[in-house]
Write an enzyme that holds these catalytic residues in place. Structure first.
Site, PDB file in Angstrom:
ATOM      1  N   HIS A  80       0.785  -1.242   0.000  1.00 30.87           N
ATOM      2  CA  HIS A  80       0.000   0.000   0.000  1.00 30.87           C
ATOM      3  C   HIS A  80       0.814   1.288   0.000  1.00 30.87           C
ATOM      4  O   HIS A  80       0.230   2.369  -0.063  1.00 30.87           O
ATOM      5  CB  HIS A  80      -0.959   0.055   1.194  1.00 30.87           C
ATOM      6  CG  HIS A  80      -1.789  -1.172   1.394  1.00 30.87           C
ATOM      7  ND1 HIS A  80      -2.600  -1.682   0.410  1.00 30.87           N
ATOM      8  CD2 HIS A  80      -1.929  -1.978   2.474  1.00 30.87           C
ATOM      9  CE1 HIS A  80      -3.221  -2.757   0.889  1.00 30.87           C
ATOM     10  NE2 HIS A  80      -2.821  -2.966   2.114  1.00 30.87           N
ATOM     11  N   ASP A 241       4.250  -8.161   0.988  1.00 30.57           N
ATOM     12  CA  ASP A 241       4.739  -9.038   2.049  1.00 30.57           C
ATOM     13  C   ASP A 241       3.731 -10.125   2.416  1.00 30.57           C
ATOM     14  O   ASP A 241       4.117 -11.258   2.730  1.00 30.57           O
ATOM     15  CB  ASP A 241       5.155  -8.238   3.278  1.00 30.57           C
ATOM     16  CG  ASP A 241       4.095  -7.266   3.770  1.00 30.57           C
ATOM     17  OD1 ASP A 241       2.987  -7.218   3.196  1.00 30.57           O
ATOM     18  OD2 ASP A 241       4.380  -6.536   4.741  1.00 30.57           O
TER      19      ASP A 241
END
Length: 497
Positions: A80, A241
């Protein structure tokens, strides 16, 4: 000897692992800390150069002989984030991160522009939640107009590190899902969502091309020299991740549930088809393995226990004895651990609050337990949405820093009433990136094994860290969880605005 490496650029640190696929073991690992730039307005930023510097520190700490045998690598990065580049590839401003809530108002502005949250889900599969990349663009237009004017390329943190390594601007479907402007059904950028951000500018020209799993890129010779890596090394596409942790924990086939106890807490499961909730109770993301990854994200996980530990003047490594000295439910003490706002539940303006204090439970041990329980109950709140949708799981695979705590592992087993497994390789995201690099390398060489087949060979559990629910504790946690939900309902309206 052919080795592969995984780089994980998280919020608190950068980690590098080097894996020997023949010996099936990590042969080297290094980490370097990162500083967070925090503002009172909820802003959370880092400079991309800090990630680069940390990568250099990590590789410098690995034996040169090992580095010279690395044949492929991949990058895992915090999702993000917003890295703005100009035409020359120079960074225009510090990167706003996933935990940045200063652009919460812009989330609503974007959704209002297309007709509300429900319409966003119809268009792209997800509403625009706090922290998503999309909201950071109108915020930048308002607060950093010069940056917005000079903006030529939008990259995510993992994209930027690939750009540093290869000089190429590209992204992949898993990480791109977290921007808010990828249609996760079609795996294409959504023109309608981009227009909702800025109807006067074609933002699609700023987006990097989407590349498929299996693609690899050459490293820049100067960067290879700086890191002590061979010029022939291949850079795989990598991913966010959570997507890399899914690989590193074996969450690449349906029916498996992975949980990461990191700065953020996440729950994710693999699917062969899009799994979209009409109510937006979870993130309907793509995976980085060719499928989809329905995901629950909480913004306050190990950060909650670290905050309380700091308040108490203890270290989190000393926390397990505190948990062991207190009963489930913390004597009636309940912490809503929303120190950084919260995404699940969707309360970006919330703050932490403590409930039920009395003369008996107002102790350091009960307070620390309340923090760990609060972080666990927030994840359980998200898990309930999966159950409501009919998903079923027979175990939890645990990763992240919190998985190092024996007390927390047992608490998760008891709160969720499911067996808990911990992979042999605890750095799930970095290890997952290394496995993706390995598969990409072998795929390019003609190996026909699927990624799930490769993962099945290399991901194993540490039997010594496994735990099962304690029947004497499960009911006590159920009661404490109901109390958590009652307090959440009571304060929700106060934090809604």
């Amino acid at each position: 000897m052919t080795l592969v490496a995984g780089i994980d650029a998280g919020t608190q640190s950068v980690k590098v692992v080097v894996y020997d696929p023949e010996a099936r073991r990590i042969v080297a690992a290094a980490s370097a800390p990162l500083e967070l730039i925090a503002g009172e307005d909820g802003s959370r930023e880092q400079h991309p150069q800090a990630w680069v510097d940390a990568i250099r520190v990590c590789f410098a700490g690995i034996n040169p002989g090992i580095r010279r045998n690395v044949a492929a690598l991949a990058v895992s990065g915090q999702q993000h984030g917003f890295v703005p580049l100009d035409n020359d590839g120079e960074v225009l401003a510090t990167a706003k991160l996933w935990c940045d809530t200063s652009s919460s108002a812009e989330c609503n502005e974007i959704m209002d522009a297309v007709g509300g949250a429900q319409r966003c889900i119809e268009i792209a599969g997800n509403p625009i939640l706090a922290g998503y990349t999309a909201s950071k663009l109108p915020w930048t237009r308002k607060h950093r107009p010069q940056v917005y004017e000079e903006l030529a390329t939008i990259l995510l943190p993992h994209d930027y590190l690939n750009f540093y390594l290869t000089g190429e601007r590209f992204t992949e479907f898993g990480d791109a899902s977290g921007t808010g402007w990828l249609d996760v059904r079609t795996r294409q950028w959504s023109k309608e969502m981009l227009a909702a951000i800025d109807s006067d500018r074609d933002l699609s020209s700023c987006l990097p091309p989407l590349v498929e799993l299996g693609a690899t890129f050459a490293i820049l010779p100067a960067i290879a020299d700086a890191l002590g890596l061979p010029h022939a090394i291949r850079v795989a596409v990598g991913g966010g991740d959570n997507m890399m942790a899914a690989i590193g924990t074996g969450c690449v086939v349906p029916g498996r549930l992975s949980m990461s106890l990191g700065t953020s807490g996440t729950l994710f499961a693999y699917s062969d088809t899009p799994v979209i909730d009409p109510a937006g109770s979870w993130a309907a993301f793509c995976s980085s393995t060719g499928g989809w990854l329905p995901l629950i994200c909480t913004m306050n996980c190990t950060g909650a226990t670290e905050t309380i530990a700091r308040t108490l003047g203890v270290k989190t490594s000393e926390g397990d004895p505190l948990i062991d000295s207190t009963p489930p439910g913390a004597g009636g003490l309940t912490l809503l651990p929303f120190f950084s706002g919260e995404r699940t539940p969707d309360l970006p303006n919330a703050r932490g609050s403590l409930h039920g204090m009395d003369t008996q439970n107002s102790t350091p041990a009960s307070l620390y337990r309340a923090a760990m329980e609060g972080a666990s109950f927030t994840l359980r709140y998200g898990y309930d949405a999966f159950l409501t949708a009919g998903m079923a799981f027979d175990r939890i695979v645990l990763t992240g820093g919190g998985a190092n705590s024996k007390a927390w592992r047992q608490m998760i087993a008891d709160v969720f009433d499911l067996p808990v497994e911990v992979p042999q390789e605890t750095e799930g995201a970095a290890f997952g990136a290394a496995l993706q690099a390995l598969w990409s390398l072998r795929n390019a060489e003609g190996d026909t094994a699927s990624l799930p087949e490769l993962v099945d060979l290399h991901v194993s559990s540490d039997r010594g860290l496994a735990c099962v629910p304690d029947p004497s504790r499960v009911p006590a946690y159920q009661q404490a969880y109901r109390r958590f939900l009652d307090h959440l309902a009571a304060v929700r309206s106060a934090h809604a605005a």
